[in-house]
Design an enzyme around this catalytic site. Structure first.
Site, PDB file in Angstrom:
ATOM      1  CE  LYS A 189      -1.765   2.821   2.238  1.00 28.13           C
ATOM      2  NZ  LYS A 189      -1.719   4.327   2.184  1.00 28.13           N
ATOM      3  CD  GLU A 263      10.916   2.619  11.390  1.00 36.57           C
ATOM      4  OE1 GLU A 263      10.888   3.430  12.343  1.00 36.57           O
ATOM      5  OE2 GLU A 263      10.978   2.974  10.203  1.00 36.57           O
ATOM      6  CB  CYS A 297      11.159   7.935  12.417  1.00 34.68           C
ATOM      7  SG  CYS A 297      12.050   6.630  11.537  1.00 34.68           S
ATOM      8  CD  GLU A 396       8.253  10.976  14.717  1.00 34.40           C
ATOM      9  OE1 GLU A 396       9.280  10.447  14.260  1.00 34.40           O
ATOM     10  OE2 GLU A 396       7.139  10.418  14.713  1.00 34.40           O
TER      11      GLU A 396
END
Length: 497
Positions: A189, A263, A297, A396
């Site tokens: 996807k 992840e 990240c 974040e």
């Protein structure tokens, strides 16, 4: 010499932007609709891509299920599947610059970084192809109640792979390469904001004759992602993205006991010890944060330093990071390009406002660049005297924003580094390698670097705590795509005699 600024004007070379890759063929979407893909520098739509509907996703899952249940693919020898990986690698090398062009236009990453990073993806497919002959697919044992015993590793089944927009090709490769080597089939996807490189991958799958249904490439928003996660025909989900979505996926998979690897996000710390040169630390941290414009990240966005050295490091970071050149990502002089999306730009600017409101001192950046009247740009930003419990220190941001956090001493610095729900990546800056190792062992994260941002995905990559479940990369990156089976026989099969 090629004028890189003209690359943006080159013709789109994707052959099937109006179609999806399902069951080895390019098929028209059931809904007949398309999604616009925006150039993050110009804010203009530069191509449109077919939009996946729930009906299309159902077809893709069904194709992957048939390919696993009814085709020879899972029963090929690993080296036979590895040959397909080598063919993918060869074709990706030929189209690396083209893929880099899409990545730059879709997400704002500078073209120099895009070319360098994408050039490494083919080596990843070759790496997993090389594992075909050395991975322990079968381990013999001495059973207590049988003449022959073996633990065999077999493919987990149909894999739903979901990747985000920041680095779609490399993140897809870390899922697809080991999954295909293991004998799984895949529904990939793609992110609707950045599908270009993955459409190239689908074209390559067709060109090399990858068996029908083994790799299916679709896109779409949350509704079809959720469909992929919840479908009982899908045995495993491999996801990269936010921790919030990761928690939802884990819950959904838990309801049906599906396998998953996640992840997820990070809020990584750079712990600068008292013996390390602050100018060198500032230069290393600033250079790393330029990569993909802070949309990583693993970024070292929390900079922790002793209180008595705090102001000196802040000044150094304000000088190095605050003076980074922001501009067109195709300009070779540019160090930071735009963020990928308007909503991402607004989010980062909103976090900056919140940082000021909560008492942090803004010492560099913090705004849209005055010299750029379009594009999703944010100035390289440095905050000083950041409270480790504040929003900008805990959440974040996914943008070029550094928070400098004062610590009372080394013990306090380690405590601050670990005081987060995340645990993806950290770094320790010291001239003493023994101290570096000792501190590294105490930092709760999946990776710890020395004197800078370091990662080696061939050794495995992943996070502690809310930064993920499982590991990608390296030999251990194959294991999540396998199920172990114990075989006990009354005699020894010929192939083992």
């Amino acid at each position: 010499m090629t004028n890189l600024l003209t690359i943006r004007d080159t013709e789109i070379t994707l052959k099937h932007t109006d179609r999806l890759f399902i069951d080895g063929q390019w098929v028209a979407p059931a809904g007949g609709t398309s999604l616009g893909v925006t150039d993050s520098t110009t804010e203009e739509t530069f191509y449109r891509i077919a939009e996946t509907t729930p009906s299309d996703m159902d077809r893709a899952i069904a194709a992957a299920r048939r390919a696993f249940d009814d085709s020879p693919w899972p029963f090929l020898e690993p080296h036979q599947r590895g040959e397909y990986l080598r063919k993918i690698a060869a074709r990706l090398r030929e189209r690396a610059e083209e893929a880099g062009t899409y990545w730059t236009r879709q997400t704002g990453v500078t073209f120099g970084i895009a070319k360098h990073s994408i050039a490494r993806v083919p080596a990843l497919f070759d790496y997993y192809a090389d594992l075909a002959d050395s991975y322990p697919w079968v381990t013999l044992d001495n059973p207590e109640f049988a003449a022959f015993g073996a633990v065999v590793n077999e493919p987990v089944g149909v894999v739903g792979a979901i990747v985000p927009w920041n680095t779609p090709l490399s993140l897809a490769a870390y899922k697809i390469a080991p999954a295909l080597l293991a004998g799984c089939t895949v529904v990939l996807k793609a992110p609707p904001e950045a599908p270009g490189e993955l459409w190239i991958l689908a074209e390559i799958a067709e060109e090399i004759g990858l068996p029908a249904g083994v790799l299916n490439v679709v896109n779409g928003h949350r509704v079809v992602s959720d469909q992929l996660v919840r479908d009982p025909r899908v045995d495993k989900i491999a996801f990269t993205g936010s921790s919030a979505v990761g928690r939802q996926i884990a819950a959904a998979c838990g309801e049906r006991l599906a396998r998953y690897t996640l992840e997820l996000g990070g809020k990584s710390a750079a712990v600068v010890l008292d013996d390390y040169d602050l100018a060198a630390a500032a230069a290393a941290i600033s250079q790393q944060e330029c990569s993909i414009n802070g949309q990583v990240c693993m970024s070292l966005t929390r900079v922790i330093v002793s209180r008595h050295r705090h102001d000196e490091l802040v000044d150094a970071l304000a000088s190095t990071f605050g003076s980074v050149r922001v501009g067109d990502p195709f300009d070779p002089e540019t160090q930071i390009g735009p963020l990928a999306l308007a909503k991402q730009q607004n989010s980062v600017l909103g976090y900056i406002e919140k940082g000021v409101a909560e008492g942090a001192r803004l010492v560099a950046g913090g705004h849209r660049p005055a010299h750029l009247d379009r594009g999703f740009f944010v100035e390289p930003t440095v905050f000083a005297n950041v409270d480790n419990r504040s929003t900008i220190a805990q959440e974040e941001l996914f943008g070029p924003v550094l928070s400098v956090i004062p610590a009372d001493n080394e013990e306090h610095a380690i405590e601050l580094a670990n005081d987060t729900v995340y645990g993806l990546n950290n770094a320790v800056f010291t001239n003493d390698v023994d101290r570096a190792y000792q501190v590294a062992r105490r930092l709760r994260s999946g990776t710890v670097g020395h004197n800078g941002f370091k990662t080696d995905t061939r050794m495995g990559f992943g996070g502690f705590k809310q930064s993920g479940v499982g590991r990608e990369g390296g030999a251990q990156g194959v294991f999540p795509y396998l199920e172990s089976k114990t075989v006990l026989l009354d005699g020894t099969p010929t192939r083992f005699q």
